[in-house]
Structures are given as C-alpha cells and as structure tokens.
Design a protein around this motif. Structure first.
Motif, PDB file in Angstrom:
ATOM      1  N   HIS A 212       0.843  -1.209   0.000  1.00 19.23           N
ATOM      2  CA  HIS A 212       0.000   0.000   0.000  1.00 19.23           C
ATOM      3  C   HIS A 212       0.877   1.258   0.000  1.00 19.23           C
ATOM      4  O   HIS A 212       0.575   2.221  -0.718  1.00 19.23           O
ATOM      5  CB  HIS A 212      -0.911  -0.006   1.230  1.00 19.23           C
ATOM      6  CG  HIS A 212      -1.846   1.161   1.297  1.00 19.23           C
ATOM      7  ND1 HIS A 212      -3.093   1.153   0.718  1.00 19.23           N
ATOM      8  CD2 HIS A 212      -1.702   2.408   1.850  1.00 19.23           C
ATOM      9  CE1 HIS A 212      -3.685   2.324   0.922  1.00 19.23           C
ATOM     10  NE2 HIS A 212      -2.860   3.099   1.608  1.00 19.23           N
ATOM     11  N   LEU A 213       1.941   1.247   0.779  1.00 22.79           N
ATOM     12  CA  LEU A 213       2.820   2.419   0.855  1.00 22.79           C
ATOM     13  C   LEU A 213       3.521   2.670  -0.471  1.00 22.79           C
ATOM     14  O   LEU A 213       3.713   3.826  -0.865  1.00 22.79           O
ATOM     15  CB  LEU A 213       3.839   2.226   1.978  1.00 22.79           C
ATOM     16  CG  LEU A 213       3.268   2.318   3.401  1.00 22.79           C
ATOM     17  CD1 LEU A 213       4.298   1.869   4.427  1.00 22.79           C
ATOM     18  CD2 LEU A 213       2.785   3.734   3.716  1.00 22.79           C
ATOM     19  N   ILE A 214       3.905   1.619  -1.175  1.00 21.70           N
ATOM     20  CA  ILE A 214       4.520   1.810  -2.493  1.00 21.70           C
ATOM     21  C   ILE A 214       3.489   2.334  -3.490  1.00 21.70           C
ATOM     22  O   ILE A 214       3.750   3.278  -4.235  1.00 21.70           O
ATOM     23  CB  ILE A 214       5.131   0.489  -3.012  1.00 21.70           C
ATOM     24  CG1 ILE A 214       6.394   0.148  -2.224  1.00 21.70           C
ATOM     25  CG2 ILE A 214       5.473   0.599  -4.499  1.00 21.70           C
ATOM     26  CD1 ILE A 214       7.027  -1.173  -2.621  1.00 21.70           C
ATOM     27  N   THR A 215       2.315   1.729  -3.511  1.00 17.89           N
ATOM     28  CA  THR A 215       1.287   2.102  -4.485  1.00 17.89           C
ATOM     29  C   THR A 215       0.883   3.565  -4.357  1.00 17.89           C
ATOM     30  O   THR A 215       0.807   4.291  -5.359  1.00 17.89           O
ATOM     31  CB  THR A 215       0.033   1.220  -4.320  1.00 17.89           C
ATOM     32  OG1 THR A 215       0.393  -0.154  -4.503  1.00 17.89           O
ATOM     33  CG2 THR A 215      -1.034   1.583  -5.345  1.00 17.89           C
TER      34      THR A 215
ATOM     35  N   LYS B 119      13.851  -0.335  -9.299  1.00 20.99           N
ATOM     36  CA  LYS B 119      14.540  -0.471  -8.008  1.00 20.99           C
ATOM     37  C   LYS B 119      13.536  -0.713  -6.886  1.00 20.99           C
ATOM     38  O   LYS B 119      13.746  -1.571  -6.022  1.00 20.99           O
ATOM     39  CB  LYS B 119      15.346   0.795  -7.707  1.00 20.99           C
ATOM     40  CG  LYS B 119      16.598   0.970  -8.536  1.00 20.99           C
ATOM     41  CD  LYS B 119      17.317   2.258  -8.151  1.00 20.99           C
ATOM     42  CE  LYS B 119      18.560   2.479  -9.004  1.00 20.99           C
ATOM     43  NZ  LYS B 119      19.239   3.763  -8.668  1.00 20.99           N
ATOM     44  N   LEU B 120      12.439   0.047  -6.920  1.00 21.29           N
ATOM     45  CA  LEU B 120      11.426  -0.091  -5.868  1.00 21.29           C
ATOM     46  C   LEU B 120      10.723  -1.442  -5.969  1.00 21.29           C
ATOM     47  O   LEU B 120      10.435  -2.085  -4.944  1.00 21.29           O
ATOM     48  CB  LEU B 120      10.421   1.053  -5.980  1.00 21.29           C
ATOM     49  CG  LEU B 120       9.550   1.375  -4.756  1.00 21.29           C
ATOM     50  CD1 LEU B 120      10.389   1.470  -3.496  1.00 21.29           C
ATOM     51  CD2 LEU B 120       8.781   2.671  -4.990  1.00 21.29           C
ATOM     52  N   ALA B 121      10.464  -1.896  -7.197  1.00 17.64           N
ATOM     53  CA  ALA B 121       9.865  -3.222  -7.396  1.00 17.64           C
ATOM     54  C   ALA B 121      10.807  -4.304  -6.873  1.00 17.64           C
ATOM     55  O   ALA B 121      10.374  -5.276  -6.245  1.00 17.64           O
ATOM     56  CB  ALA B 121       9.566  -3.444  -8.877  1.00 17.64           C
ATOM     57  N   SER B 122      12.093  -4.118  -7.128  1.00 19.87           N
ATOM     58  CA  SER B 122      13.101  -5.073  -6.657  1.00 19.87           C
ATOM     59  C   SER B 122      13.156  -5.104  -5.134  1.00 19.87           C
ATOM     60  O   SER B 122      13.263  -6.173  -4.524  1.00 19.87           O
ATOM     61  CB  SER B 122      14.471  -4.696  -7.237  1.00 19.87           C
ATOM     62  OG  SER B 122      15.466  -5.579  -6.778  1.00 19.87           O
TER      63      SER B 122
END
Length: 484
Positions: free
Chosen positions: A324-327, A446-449
């Motif tokens: 949720h925080l990334i999205t 990078k964030l997905a990784s």
C-alpha cells in the motif's frame, strides 16, 4: 478500509504468545493514552492519589524515552541540497500564523523531511498549522467549477478537490502558489510504475494492488473527460485536464492528504502546507494529529515521544502494508513492518468442514515474517494460531488439543509440509529479479526489486519455520513410536 485492515491484522496476530510489544507505534499510543488519563486524574486534585499518579507518570515518560532510544533511526542530511522553495513556503506559513520547531532538509533515502531545531519532549507541539491555510473542499465550493460538479451524480468532495487542484496549481495568483511551487513534477508512486517494473511484479500482491488502483482511476477519469472539457472549456481547459495531469493530482492527494476533523464536526480530506514534509515512520514521534483545536482553530502536531535536535521528526500515515505504501506513497519504510502480510485463500469445502473452534470465525487468513512471533515451539512454529487451528479443523472432525500424541503430530506434520510446498512455489515466483542491476535501473524497477526482496525475506522465514517445525514434530513422533 485501511484502518480496518490494520485492526484485523493486529487482532489476527495478537493471539500469538502475548509477550512483548505489538509494534513501536501501538506501544507509544498505549502509553500516551495512559498519560492522558493520569493528566486528567491529576487535574481533579485527589490528594491521596497525587503522589502515586505522579510516580506512574514519571515511570511512563521514562519508558517512552527508553522506547525512543531503542527505535531511534539515524538519518543523514544532505547539506548540498538547497531548500530555497521550502524555506519560502515555511516563511509564508509563518506569516499566516503557523508555528514550527522544525526545519526542512533533504534526508538521504527519504527525500525532504522535517528536522527538529531543538530538543522536544513528550507532549510538546512540534508544528501548528492554522485551519485558514489548509486546502479542503471548502475552496471548491467558492470556485466557478462547483456549480458544474455538484450536478454530477456520485461526485465526491475528494474528487472535486482533486479537480480543483489540477487547475489551481497553474494559477499564478493563487493563495497557495508557494505550496504548489514546492510540489515535485513526479511523485514516483506505484501508480507511475512503467511497464518493466509492472511486469517484474507479476504474481505479487503489489502487482494486483497497482493494477486495480490504476484501472479504477482510469475509469474515473474517462467518466469525466473529455466531456467536462468539451462542455465547459473555460472552466476545465483541456490542456490542464489530461490523463497525465489527473494521475499527478491523484498521486498528490493520495500521498499528501490528511483526514482532518474540523471544529464544526465535519471530517474533510485536506492538503496541509508544510505538514506534508513530515515523513512516515514505523516508530513515529507524532501519532494523533487529525483534529482542529477549537480554541486556536489550528491543527497541532503534538509529540508522543521525544525528538532530539537534528533528528527527523516523523508521524504515522497509518497501519499500512508495504504494498500500500509503495502504491500510494512511493516508498518502503525502514524496519520490520508488522502489517506486511501475505493473505491465504482456502477452498470453500475446506472451510465448510471445520468443526467448532474458538478461532473458526476468521474468514480470511494470513502469514507474515515469523521472526515477529514470540513462540517458535511445538504446536506454534512461529505461525499464526488462527491459521494453524483452521487447517487442523479441516483435517480432523475431532477437536484438536495441544498434547504430544501421535495423531496430533501427524496432523501438524501434514500441515507444515503443505505450507512448505505452497511457499516454495511462491519463493520460485519471487526469484525473477536476481539478475537486475539495481544501480543502473530506473527508480520504479529499483522499488519493485526492493518489494520482491522484502517478500523473499518474509517467505524465507516461513519456510525456515516450516522446516524447523517438521523437525520438531518428527522428533516427537519418534518418541511416540519408541513408547509404543
């Protein structure tokens, strides 16, 4: 909905062990709540209880200090980053009645943040923002677009505010020009992930969350535009209401807005100039900040734990998972997030076969990093009790008792082996990005990784607990066989 999610997670995993603290945030909230009760009791001047209450208050404040030290995060300030626009915004806010004991700086790994200019104690006000400079739906009601938007069925106040901000950010004479000037051209949340990052997340919770959110927003946009721009081009200029600008505004409101209770009792979604620089933390300094003080007509950000000079002052955005925080915010928090859970789905016939069980009312089940569990022993294995009891009930018509008998050991071994198989398959799906060069990758890849690495750590801990649990069970089985 996210509040309900956080509460569900706490109740679900709260059944394990019962030792230690659930999370730094919850512990801080609990102790500050007790402090408020003590303060209220002391105000009644009950002499016989005064000394005892003062001693209890002092003990609680000492404990809060200890927690603050235990969970303190060292941040490195980038002294080369010039915060000229942010300083102008801060000066504008102070000219309009704001008060702050914080300054804005660039924190490595976190972006812009609010840094304490002096030592502050529990209960001190780090920042105070007058209600007059908050951005809410009230501004829409005063604009020319309200007469158009109010006639649209299902139009929420949040969507009105979003559409207002899309136009207002380009208004050179806006009261909030200083604020809009400090906003980034790109928010870099999961909603802006490119194809490579999205494809890398295929099969993960984050993939599903981003895709559902973007689909919802696209449908919402298509329902409004280009129709509004065609019918009212003077109010909704087409060049200001593109899909890209709509997505930018969505990211602005998702990542920067706060739910605020005003003095008249109305709850509104607002943008709060300057306060938006307060970053999220799993061990925040500020927990309660969502209510306008009716005496001063201002929003006060009061500390729940001490903040030292030079330390980044953080608040809590809520009990949110990493996905949720990334999205919606574009980052993963530092530390162990107790809300990073992996939901599990069971076949309907499995649930229907469950006999009466004190925990059988759970309709959804989940797991998280087993290092967060206090109990790694036989019958527990670091896994949530509601999950284990559900699986046990699905395998046996007899009530399960935690006794070291052969039948119980065989049931637990079968459960652990099934979970091991499930999470082995999940781990294989999470291994696709091992060859990614993080240094040269784009921000979204990078964030997905980082997310997949976090998920790997969680799944690895579950597999380790299953493996260790199987060995524990096999050891007890061998003892049972030796006694036969």
């Amino acid at each position: 909905m996210q509040w309900a999610f956080g509460m569900q997670v706490e109740l679900y995993f709260g059944q394990i062990g019962g030792l230690g603290i659930y999370s730094p945030r919850n512990e801080m909230e609990a102790q500050n709540f007790i402090l408020s009760l003590i303060k209220s009791a002391l105000s009644h001047h009950v002499r016989m209880q005064t000394h005892a209450l003062q001693d209890l208050r002092d003990a609680l404040i000492n404990r809060i200090h200890e927690l603050g030290t235990e969970f303190k995060v060292e941040n490195k300030i980038d002294i080369n980053y010039k915060c000229d626009k942010e300083k102008c915004l801060l000066q504008w806010a102070e000219n309009n009645g704001a008060k702050t004991r914080l300054q804005i700086a660039y924190v490595e790994g976190a972006g812009r943040g609010a840094i304490a200019m002096e030592d502050m104690e529990v209960g001190d006000i780090a920042m105070e923002i007058p209600a007059s400079i908050t951005i809410s739906e009230d501004l829409v009601y005063k604009s020319d677009m309200y007469q158009v938007l109010e006639k649209i069925d299902g139009m929420s106040s949040e969507t009105m505010s979003l559409l207002w901000s899309m136009k207002e950010r380009h208004n050179c004479n806006s009261q909030f020009k200083m604020y809009f000037d400090t906003l980034p051209e790109n928010f870099n949340t999961g909603l802006s992930f490119g194809v490579e990052a999205i494809m890398a997340l295929d099969g993960t919770l984050l993939f599903e969350e981003i895709m559902q959110a973007k689909e919802h927003l696209r449908v919402q946009y298509d329902e409004l535009f280009p129709a509004l721009s065609k019918d009212h081009p003077d109010i909704f200029p087409p060049e200001l209401y593109t899909w890209e600008q709509f997505l930018w505004a969505c990211e602005l409101w998702y990542s920067n807005s706060m739910k605020i209770m005003f003095a008249d009792g109305n709850l509104k979604t607002c943008l709060i100039p300057v306060a938006g620089f307060l970053n999220h933390s799993l061990h925040p300094h500020i927990v309660h900040y969502g209510k306008i003080d009716s005496t001063t007509n201002s929003l006060k950000f009061r500390l729940s734990r001490p903040c030292s000079v030079g330390e980044q002052c953080c608040l809590s955005y809520g009990n949110f998972s990493g996905s949720h925080l990334i999205t919606f915010y574009g980052f993963l928090p530092q530390g162990d997030n107790p809300y990073d859970v992996i939901p599990l789905d069971f076949e309907v016939d499995q649930v229907d076969t469950m006999v009466e069980c004190p925990l059988s009312n759970w309709t959804t089940h989940m797991v998280r990093g087993t290092w967060l569990s206090e109990n790694q022993n036989i019958f527990y294995y670091g896994l949530p009790s509601p999950l284990l009891d559900c699986l046990r009930s699905a395998r046996s018509q007899m009530p399960f008792t935690k006794t070291l008998i052969k039948a119980n050991m065989e049931v637990d071994k079968e459960i652990l082996e099934d979970l091991q198989s499930t999470f082995n398959a999940m781990m294989e799906n999470l291994s696709d990005m091992d060859s990614v060069d993080r240094e040269s990758s784009s921000w979204d890849v990078k964030l997905a990784s980082q997310f997949k690495e976090m998920q790997r750590i969680v799944v690895s801990s579950i597999l380790t607990s299953c493996s260790t649990g199987i060995k524990l069970v096999e050891h007890e089985l061998s003892k049972c066989k030796a006694e036969e």
